[in-house]
Structure formats: C-alpha cells, structure tokens
Write a protein that holds these residues in place. Sequence first.
Motif, mmCIF file in Angstrom:
data_model
loop_
_atom_site.group_PDB
_atom_site.id
_atom_site.type_symbol
_atom_site.label_atom_id
_atom_site.label_comp_id
_atom_site.label_asym_id
_atom_site.label_seq_id
_atom_site.Cartn_x
_atom_site.Cartn_y
_atom_site.Cartn_z
ATOM 1 N N TYR A 26 0.685 -1.448 -0.069
ATOM 2 C CA TYR A 26 0.071 0.105 -0.012
ATOM 3 C C TYR A 26 1.204 1.484 0.319
ATOM 4 O O TYR A 26 0.616 2.144 0.241
ATOM 5 C CB TYR A 26 -1.133 -0.261 1.573
ATOM 6 N N GLU A 186 -4.998 -7.376 10.029
ATOM 7 C CA GLU A 186 -5.323 -6.472 8.166
ATOM 8 C C GLU A 186 -5.839 -5.327 7.608
ATOM 9 O O GLU A 186 -5.548 -4.355 7.248
ATOM 10 C CB GLU A 186 -3.875 -7.150 7.161
ATOM 11 N N MET A 190 -6.049 -1.432 7.209
ATOM 12 C CA MET A 190 -5.950 -0.912 6.041
ATOM 13 C C MET A 190 -7.578 -0.202 6.091
ATOM 14 O O MET A 190 -7.719 1.020 5.070
ATOM 15 C CB MET A 190 -5.835 -1.528 4.846
ATOM 16 N N SER A 194 -7.687 3.596 5.197
ATOM 17 C CA SER A 194 -8.304 4.456 4.236
ATOM 18 C C SER A 194 -9.805 4.946 3.426
ATOM 19 O O SER A 194 -10.061 5.494 3.070
ATOM 20 C CB SER A 194 -8.913 3.218 2.856
#
Length: 266
Positions: A26, A186, A190, A194
Amino acid sequence: LRFPRLLLTGAAGGLGKVLRPRLKAYCDQLRLSDISDLGEAGEGEELAPVRLEDRAAMLQLLEGVSAVVHLGGVSVEAPFDPILQANIVGAYNLYEAARKQGVKRIVLASSNHVMGFHRQDQVLDVNSPARPDGLYGVSKAFAEDLSRFYFDRYGIETACLRIGSSFPEPRDRRMLNTFLSYDDLERLVMACLSAPVVGHSIVYGVSDNLRTWCDNRGAAHLGYRPQDSSEPYRAAIEARQPTIDLSDPAALYQGGAFVRTGPFEG
Ligand code: NAI
Ligand code: 15L
C-alpha cells in the motif's frame, strides 16, 4: 490506495513482522522502526532504529511520512519505568513529532487491557468508560486520551485499535472471545488508513467471534469488516481446558490473567 511513505513502529515485534510485508503493498516507501533487530532493508524499505523515548530522533523519524501505524512499546504488564518511557513518553514524542512534521493520521495500537477490569458478562461499546487492568492498560489509556487531545487541538486523526489477542491462533478459552486473526488485523489497519474520515475513533480489534464483549457499531464509519472467527479453534481449546474456575479473577474479568499480574515493587 497508495501512500508515498508509511511509518511502522514496533516493526520487529510479533505484529510488526506480520504487517511489514502486508503494508508494503500500500505504499512506495515503508519506514520501519524498532530497537530490536529489523534485519535487512528490502526493496522500498527504510530501516530506522529509534527509541521511542528519544524525542529528537522521533522528530526525524516522522519527517516525510504520510501516516503512521504505531505498534512500538511495552506490550504486556511490566514494571512502571519501562512502561513510562516507551508507552507514555514515547506516545508524547510521537504526537509532538506528528504535529511538527504535519503528519495527519495515526493508527494507534491500543489494547483490550484499557478495559480489562470490566467483567466478562458485560458488552462494551466505543463509549464505555476505561477500566484498565494494570499499568500497561493505564499507559494505553493515556495514549488514547493524548491522541484525542491532539485531534481536538491540532486535527491529527487517530484510530485507537483496542486489539484483543492477535496471534496465529487463540490460545485459551478467553481468547475465543478476544481473538483477532492476522488477516483481520490487516483489514482493520487498512480500514483505518483508508477511511475518508477517521476523526478520533475507538475500535475493538477482534475477529467475527461467536461470543464477544465488544460492540463496534460506533466505529462503523471505519468500514472494518472482520472475516475470520475463533470458532474453528473452539473444540481443541475446550478439550484442553474443560472447566472454568469462576473463583479465578482471570476468568471473571475481560483482561484475563493481566488482572492479577504484579505488583512489581515492594
Ligand atoms: P511486541 O512486544 O512483539 O512488539 C513491540 C515492539 O516494540 C518490539 O519489537 C519492541 O522491540 C518494540 N519496543 C519496545 N520498547 C521500545 C522502545 N522503548 N522504543 C522503540 N521500540 C520499542 O508486541 P506485539 O504483540 O507485536 O504488539 C504490537 C502492539 O500492539 C503493541 O503496542 C501492543 O501493546 C499492542 N497489542 C498487541 C496485542 C496482541 O495480541 N499481539 C493485543 C493488544 C495490543
Ligand atoms: C495485549 O495487550 C498484549 O500485547 C498481548 O501480548 C496479549 O496479551 C493480549 O493483550 C491479550 O489480552 O490476549
């Protein structure tokens, strides 16, 4: 979603090793920090051996960083002095560095131990009062409060992850409730990196376990959707641990054995 540079503290620890290869996907550059051995820098990695209590080094560490995943620190109940340095002074150094370097989002590893003296027959939401089960939990409560202040005063967004038990698999009956799989970890990190708006958020870091002591509806804006569960491990754990001793505080309180750890002095 791609960041120019992410910073991962505690990168040599249990969860740091899990997230290191995953975060790489990412970002262009992944800056990895710890006081333990970080091995060799791979493609797109920068190694930064920094003590959290070193204010000047922390200021440099955050230079040019898009967002931080902060895992570094003492991760279990321990004597006060190391906790003070790594978790309390360290958290202050991190937020001051973020303020000075213009870093606007931090994903903070908090812990279920902020809430560990709530009973196992209570379901907590993101607004339930803190009830730390030791000095470690108190230090995480401090970091949560500090991050709230840095949001209110300086607009630095933080998602405080009250991680349950993130290991390859749950180890005992309690962890059937608190288990967070690595894939869900994860997903959670994330989601917090985000989400368009994080503000100051509390979220419980657990998988989609059958029984739970936490209610994440107040964190729905983060979009975290766990996909794993502790259920596949239940039969083996219950066979190993067939009875529960309800006179043991570790079986009554959410923090488990942390509620009867210490004191370390006197
Ligand atoms: P860990 O103990 O394996 O990793 C922590 C890392 O922080 C270590 O590599 C250590 O060298 C580093 N560190 C310690 N003191 C430092 C200092 N003064 N300066 C710089 N680095 C320092 O812990 P783990 O399991 O990877 O957890 C990561 C984070 O998530 C921790 O903040 C922990 O409190 C939190 N957490 C973890 C849970 C889990 O189930 N693994 C549950 C709840 C919270
Ligand atoms: C934590 O906060 C610790 O970092 C981790 O090692 C586990 O003990 C976990 O909580 C837990 O409560 O299972």
